[in-house]
Design a protein around this motif. Structure first.
Motif, short mmCIF file in Angstrom:
data_model
loop_
_atom_site.label_atom_id
_atom_site.label_comp_id
_atom_site.label_asym_id
_atom_site.label_seq_id
_atom_site.Cartn_x
_atom_site.Cartn_y
_atom_site.Cartn_z
N UNK A 235 0.83 -1.20 0.00
CA UNK A 235 0.00 0.00 0.00
C UNK A 235 0.86 1.24 0.00
N UNK A 236 0.38 2.27 -0.69
CA UNK A 236 1.07 3.56 -0.73
C UNK A 236 0.07 4.68 -0.48
N UNK A 237 0.40 5.55 0.44
CA UNK A 237 -0.39 6.76 0.65
C UNK A 237 0.43 7.96 0.19
N UNK B 129 -2.56 9.05 -12.73
CA UNK B 129 -3.02 10.42 -12.56
C UNK B 129 -4.41 10.30 -11.96
N UNK B 130 -4.51 10.74 -10.74
CA UNK B 130 -5.72 10.48 -9.95
C UNK B 130 -5.99 8.98 -9.98
N UNK B 131 -7.19 8.54 -10.38
CA UNK B 131 -7.47 7.11 -10.34
C UNK B 131 -7.15 6.39 -11.65
N UNK C 39 -3.91 -0.59 -8.27
CA UNK C 39 -5.17 0.15 -8.24
C UNK C 39 -4.98 1.43 -7.43
N UNK C 40 -5.83 2.38 -7.73
CA UNK C 40 -5.81 3.61 -6.95
C UNK C 40 -7.26 4.06 -6.77
N UNK D 151 -0.62 -2.24 -4.69
CA UNK D 151 0.05 -3.04 -5.70
C UNK D 151 0.02 -4.48 -5.22
N UNK D 152 -0.71 -5.30 -5.96
CA UNK D 152 -0.87 -6.70 -5.57
C UNK D 152 -0.04 -7.57 -6.48
N UNK D 153 0.63 -8.53 -5.87
CA UNK D 153 1.40 -9.51 -6.64
C UNK D 153 0.79 -10.88 -6.35
#
Lengths: 116, 113
Positions: A22-24, A50-52, A68-69, A77-79
Motif C-alpha cells: 500500500x502507498x499513501x 493520474x488520480x485514479x 489500483x488507486x 500493488x498486488x502480486x
C-alpha cells in the motif's frame, strides 16, 4: 505535512502466495508512481497514476502485478502469485502537477519484499 | 531509449575530503537530470535537479552538480563531506515529454571518520 508512506515496510512470503503493498501519497498529489529495485540493480519504473487513472503502465513486468488507486487517493500493488524474482524494494512516489516531467517526485521509504 | 550509468557502486572517502560521484546518461531526446539520496531506512530525497539554464546546479547539504551536454554527464560533487553524508546516491533522468524516471544503479557513499 506528512510525506509519502508505504505499508508494510517489510514482507516475507513464500512463492505462490499473494502480497498487497500500500502507498499513501502526499495529500493533494494527483500523480502517483510505483518503482521497483531488484537487489544491486537500478530502480525501475512500474507505472504512473493520474488520480485514479493509469497514465502509463509500460513498466509492469507481467499480469501477476495489479495496481489500483481507489478514488484517486491511496494505491495498492498486488502480486499474485508471487515468484522468487519479484523480491526487491518497491518504492512509491507522488508529485503535484499534471503532465510535467520537471516536477519533483517525493518518494516513500519503500517496502522490502522477500519471496522465499 | 534512456539509460543512466553510475560507474562507481561504492565510494569510501575520509571525512572533510572532497567527493565526486559520477553519472553518465544516454538519450536520443532532451532530458532533465536529478540526483536523489537515500539515507538508511528513509525514502529517496531530492538533492538537486537540472532543468535548463546554468549548467552548475546547487542543491541541499552543500552538494552541487554540473551538466555537461557534450560528455552526457551530470557528476555530483561536494568539497568537504561529513559523516552524515553516508548514504546511497541515485542519478536519474526523465524525458522532457514524459514523467517516468530512469535511474542509475546507485552509488553507496561511506564517509570514514
Amino acid at each position: 505535512e506528512a510525506g509519502v508512506t508505504q505499508f508494510p515496510s517489510h514482507s516475507v512470503i513464500e512463492k505462490g502466495q499473494t502480497v498487497t503493498l500500500r502507498c499513501d501519497p502526499i495529500s493533494g498529489h494527483d500523480n502517483l508512481y510505483w518503482y521497483r529495485r531488484v537487489m544491486g540493480k537500478e530502480i525501475k519504473f512500474l507505472l504512473h497514476f493520474v488520480k485514479e487513472s493509469k497514465q502509463d503502465e509500460s513498466g509492469m513486468p507481467n499480469n501477476r502485478f495489479l495496481a489500483e488507486r481507489t478514488g484517486g487517493t491511496y494505491s495498492t500493488l498486488k502480486v499474485q502469485p508471487a515468484e522468487l524474482e519479484d523480491s526487491g524494494v518497491y518504492f512509491c512516489a507522488s508529485s503535484l502537477y499534471r503532465a510535467s516531467s520537471t516536477d519533483t517526485q517525493y518518494f516513500g521509504p519503500g517496502t522490502r519484499l522477500t519471496v522465499l | 531509449a534512456q539509460s543512466v550509468t553510475q560507474l562507481d557502486s561504492q565510494v569510501p572517502v575520509f571525512e572533510e575530503a572532497p567527493v565526486e560521484l559520477r553519472c553518465n546518461y544516454s538519450s536520443s531526446v532532451s532530458v532533465y537530470l536529478f540526483w536523489y539520496v537515500q539515507y538508511p531506512n528513509q525514502g529517496l530525497q531530492l538533492l538537486l535537479k537540472y532543468l535548463s539554464g546554468s549548467t552548475l546546479v546547487k542543491g541541499i547539504n552543500g552538494f552541487e552538480a554540473e551538466f555537461n551536454k557534450s560528455q552526457t554527464s551530470f557528476h555530483l560533487r561536494k568539497p568537504s563531506v561529513h559523516i552524515s553524508d553516508t548514504a546511497e546516491y541515485f542519478c536519474a533522468v526523465t524525458k522532457n515529454t514524459g514523467n517516468q524516471f530512469y535511474f542509475g544503479t546507485g552509488t553507496s557513499l561511506t564517509v570514514i571518520p
